[in-house]
Enzyme design. Structure first.
Site, PDB file in Angstrom:
ATOM      1  N   ASP A 499       3.482  73.767  14.339  1.00 13.99           N
ATOM      2  CA  ASP A 499       4.408  74.891  14.220  1.00 13.99           C
ATOM      3  C   ASP A 499       5.790  74.422  13.754  1.00 13.99           C
ATOM      4  O   ASP A 499       6.121  73.236  13.854  1.00 13.99           O
ATOM      5  CB  ASP A 499       4.530  75.588  15.590  1.00 13.99           C
ATOM      6  CG  ASP A 499       4.752  77.085  15.456  1.00 13.99           C
ATOM      7  OD1 ASP A 499       5.231  77.525  14.405  1.00 13.99           O
ATOM      8  OD2 ASP A 499       4.441  77.817  16.420  1.00 13.99           O
ATOM      9  N   ASP A 569       2.786  86.212  12.877  1.00 12.47           N
ATOM     10  CA  ASP A 569       2.733  86.490  14.317  1.00 12.47           C
ATOM     11  C   ASP A 569       2.416  87.954  14.567  1.00 12.47           C
ATOM     12  O   ASP A 569       2.123  88.340  15.701  1.00 12.47           O
ATOM     13  CB  ASP A 569       4.084  86.163  14.973  1.00 12.47           C
ATOM     14  CG  ASP A 569       4.175  84.707  15.374  1.00 12.47           C
ATOM     15  OD1 ASP A 569       3.155  84.001  15.335  1.00 12.47           O
ATOM     16  OD2 ASP A 569       5.291  84.268  15.731  1.00 12.47           O
TER      17      ASP A 569
HETATM   18  C1  GLA Z   1       5.412  80.692  16.914  1.00 16.45           C
HETATM   19  C2  GLA Z   1       4.007  80.853  16.399  1.00 16.45           C
HETATM   20  C3  GLA Z   1       3.156  81.500  17.436  1.00 16.45           C
HETATM   21  C4  GLA Z   1       3.153  80.681  18.689  1.00 16.45           C
HETATM   22  C5  GLA Z   1       4.570  80.461  19.164  1.00 16.45           C
HETATM   23  C6  GLA Z   1       4.620  79.461  20.283  1.00 16.45           C
HETATM   24  O1  GLA Z   1       6.038  81.917  17.054  1.00 16.45           O
HETATM   25  O2  GLA Z   1       4.007  81.578  15.202  1.00 16.45           O
HETATM   26  O3  GLA Z   1       1.843  81.665  16.974  1.00 16.45           O
HETATM   27  O4  GLA Z   1       2.520  79.458  18.444  1.00 16.45           O
HETATM   28  O5  GLA Z   1       5.403  79.972  18.130  1.00 16.45           O
HETATM   29  O6  GLA Z   1       5.879  79.254  20.736  1.00 16.45           O
END
Ligand code: GLA
Length: 761
Positions: A499, A569
């Site tokens: 990430d 997300d």
């Molecule tokens: C980001 C990612 C999510 C998740 C969060 C975790 O927002 O896009 O899918 O992994 O971080 O903190």
């Protein structure tokens, strides 16, 4: 008087241009008979110093023609349908040739916009590049053309590369800049490539987005003036303007007809695409430049150092936007996305199920649940780490990649053992490019973060998140070791979710010298690539997802090292139709992580049937992002069947050709698309009802990508619990009927959907 001078200068220039053009036309006519011989000779002798004439760069259906005469400026003459060697003269005879600078540099014609601007060691701001040699050699799957250009006065060299794939309609171009001057040369602009489109009713389609609303598609006609598509995030260039564009040359973009040029700049940092309408020489053209964004990024190039730009990938199709997309997808699966030789597993990700509340019993339960529904992989997301500072919320611990044993008493080994027990694979989340001001990492290495000198740190997520200084080789080592340690200690880890939840906020590197601070935006990404290359050399088979606050890392700059990306997300199925539609313009389904999540949806509150959620997710790499504990037995049962169904169509989805049929952006009440195998023996068709109005006129949908002569049997998949299959089920239709007459829809509810499998009989 200034005006008069410049118009006189322009007249002189125009005359020079015309003379040059006529001279070249004569040259071409004189040489057309020897052209064939020259090209044949080229393929035998790899380097020809005194070579003059046209350079033909071709893929199966596409050609670029450059005019490369030794001692003269390199010219861009043509980009479009494939031309054979003995037809080159036709391009010029029909006046289709542009004959304009292939890589305009600042200085030779100072009023044109340039692709390259360099300031020499003595302060001279100008370049004057002429062709020195042309080389054309076969390389793996492609023919590589290298054109070396030298400045007439300064020891300054530019090499232009064109890599033309021989099985795929894709030409990659990039540039290498070097010099042998006494001191450093400052590069102020450094585009990867440049090409021209004749001015007409040309439309540009591009993607723009933010968190939760990535890859929103925008199409508009090109008018005079300049259009700039730029990215400023510094780290997640999948947010903001994307560095991929399509040009529809025959008016408003059509999915399956019309000529289209597609361009993708393969760089994960800041980018800039400039589209300029230019009629300097009386013939109007759209002049397209693409490269790393030069703002706050001037580059001090030392003698002998080679500055390599990212790749600009170019495609051309006569089959509309869809044809250009399919070219991108084929090219992606052939290597631009890592690991496409293996079909992708169906997974459960823990994020929306438990968020940061990782606990061993829940992990066990989730693994058990996904295994019993037929899933193949479980991914533990954020929240599993931190020793001195525990990751209880998002304001601490990034960088401290040690297990929180209060949450996970048996550590990662305990989890991989559990996964094994349930017969599934195990994956883990990391965010190795970042740290928090509350972390052991920053306590021990305050100089490892990007920081603007003595200024207070600007922080992102949680009010404490900052980016590490990947310009620094020590930090690159650290990031490599985060992955290396995990994978070496726990060889059963099969998947990493990588990430990146922040932009580049603090412009300053304690590693880079004072006079090279402006390299930060570039060197950060070079550092990242270096790390990824080391990881891939040692761990070629681990599946790695690129995530950046959702779709922030949807970029060909990183995809050669990553197997897939998190599309967004936003897991709301309705909004995903828009986001996935835009993403599919350039990226293949095999790389698109699409997860079924809870209803009401956590981002939008929308209530959507589980069937619709599955039907939207199965057009890419299927996963779930949910707490299965909260699902009813009926829902689990439906999920189990839908997962089994996905397995049966997985090769068609992950490797098939995508045909988009009805766009969600056209607001026709439905969205529709399909995948067909290359031999057209199997296809899967999707249609989604987006809204319901009484007496709503729905379009009849004409399919695409089938063989008109074949007969196909239709079977409805994922039939809603308790419902009967649709009226098309079990019937046989010719490809011709399905594509020309099309099918009628019977979708009478909001969020109703059909998935139809077509099998040749
Ligand atoms: C980001 C990612 C999510 C998740 C969060 C975790 O927002 O896009 O899918 O992994 O971080 O903190």
């Amino acid at each position: 008087s200034t005006l008069m001078r410049s118009s006189a200068a322009s007249d002189v220039y125009k005359r020079q241009e015309e003379n040059q053009f006529i001279q070249n036309m004569n040259d071409i006519i004189m040489r057309k008979f020897i052209c064939l011989f020259m090209v044949c000779f080229l393929s035998i002798a790899t380097t020809l110093r005194a070579w003059e004439g046209n350079v033909l760069i071709s893929t199966p259906n596409t050609s670029i023609i450059l005019s490369a005469t030794e001692g003269q400026q390199l010219r861009f003459s043509y980009f479009g349908e494939r031309i054979e060697e003995n037809q080159i003269h036709q391009v010029f005879d029909s006046w289709a040739g542009f004959h304009r600078p292939a890589y305009p540099v600042f200085g030779t014609s100072t009023y044109e916009i340039s692709a390259l601007h360099a300031v020499h060691a003595d302060g001279n701001q100008t370049l004057d590049l002429v062709v020195d040699k042309v080389e054309q050699n076969p390389v793996k799957d492609a023919i590589l053309t290298v054109i070396t250009m030298k400045d007439r006065v300064y020891p300054f060299t530019v090499k232009m590369y064109y890599k033309a794939y021989q099985q795929i309609d894709m030409i990659e171009t990039w540039v290498e800049v070097s010099h042998n001057e006494k001191k450093a040369v400052v590069l102020k602009r450094f585009d990867s490539g440049h090409f021209l489109i004749r001015r007409a009713d040309v439309w540009i389609s591009s993607l723009h987005g933010h968190w939760g609303a990535e890859t929103q598609l925008e199409s508009e006609p090109l008018v005079s003036g300049m259009k700039v598509i730029k990215n400023m995030d510094g780290i997640r260039n999948g947010l903001g303007d994307h560095s991929e564009v399509m040009f529809s040359l025959d008016g408003k973009p059509q999915e399956n007809s019309g000529r289209v040029i597609g361009a993708a700049l393969c760089w994960s940092g800041r980018t800039k695409i400039r589209v300029d309408m230019d009629d300097t020489f009386g013939r109007s053209v759209h002049s397209i430049f693409a490269g790393m964004n030069e703002e706050a990024s001037e580059y001090k190039l030392e003698p002998e150092e080679v500055f390599t730009t990212p790749v600009l990938a170019l495609t051309y199709s006569q089959e509309g936007i869809g044809g250009a997309s399919r070219n991108f997808h084929r090219w992606a699966r052939a290597g631009m996305v890592h690991g496409c030789d293996k079909p992708r597993d169906i997974l459960l990700n823990s994020w929306e199920g438990v968020y940061l509340n990782i606990k061993e019993p829940e992990m066990d339960q989730m693994m058990n649940d996904i295994a019993s529904m037929g899933g193949e992989l479980f991914v533990m997301d954020d929240g599993w780490f931190g020793r001195k500072y525990r990751r209880i919320n998002d304001n601490s611990s990034l960088g401290d990649w040690v297990v929180d044993t209060e949450k996970l008493p048996n550590g990662i080994q305990g989890l991989t053992d559990t996964a094994k027990k349930y017969g599934i694979k195990f994956g883990i989340w990391i965010e190795p490019e970042f740290t928090n001001t509350k972390s052991e990492l920053i306590d021990n290495h305050p100089d490892w973060v990007l920081r603007a000198g003595s200024r207070e740190l600007s922080c992102g997520r949680g009010g404490t998140q900052v980016a590490l200084d990947l310009c620094n080789p020590k930090v690159q080592d650290f990031v490599f070791h985060v992955v290396d340690t995990l994978l070496a200690n726990y060889p059963d880890i099969a998947y990493i979710k990588w990430d990146a939840n922040g932009e580049l906020l603090n412009y300053g590197s304690s590693y880079l010298p004072k006079d090279k601070q402006s390299h930060i935006y570039i060197d950060y990404h070079r550092g990242l690539v270096r790390v990824m290359e080391r990881i891939r050399a040692k761990y070629p088979d681990v599946v790695i997802q690129a995530c950046g606050s959702g779709g922030g890392r949807v970029s060909y700059g990183v995809m050669p090292y990553f197997d897939e990306f998190w599309v967004s997300d936003n897991t709301d199925a309705l909004q995903r139709l828009f986001i996935q539609w835009g993403t599919s313009y350039f990226y293949p389904s095999i790389a698109m992580a699409q997860h079924v999540s809870a209803s009401p949806n956590h981002q939008t509150g929308r209530v959507v049937p589980l069937k619709f959620r599955f039907d939207v997710a199965i057009t890419g790499r299927l996963g779930m992002e949910i707490q299965p504990k909260n699902m009813t037995d009926e829902e689990k049962d439906f999920s189990k069947k839908a997962i089994a169904t996905y397995k049966s169509i997985r090769p068609v989805i992950q490797y098939g050709d995508l045909y988009r049929l009805i766009s969600p952006y056209d607001r026709k009440g439905v969205t529709s698309m399909m995948y067909a195998t290359e031999d057209k023996s199997r296809a899967v068709f999707f249609v989604y009802k987006m809204e319901q109005f009484v007496n709503q006129l729905l379009p009849r949908i004409r399919m695409a990508g089938l063989d008109p002569k074949k007969n196909y049997k239709i079977r409805e998949l994922n039939v809603a619990p308790g419902a009967n299959p649709c009226f098309l089920n079990d019937r046989v239709f010719s490809g011709a009927l399905l594509m020309n007459t099309g099918i009628e829809l019977q979708l009478e509810r909001e969020y109703a959907s059909w998935v139809l499998e077509l099998t040749e009989i």
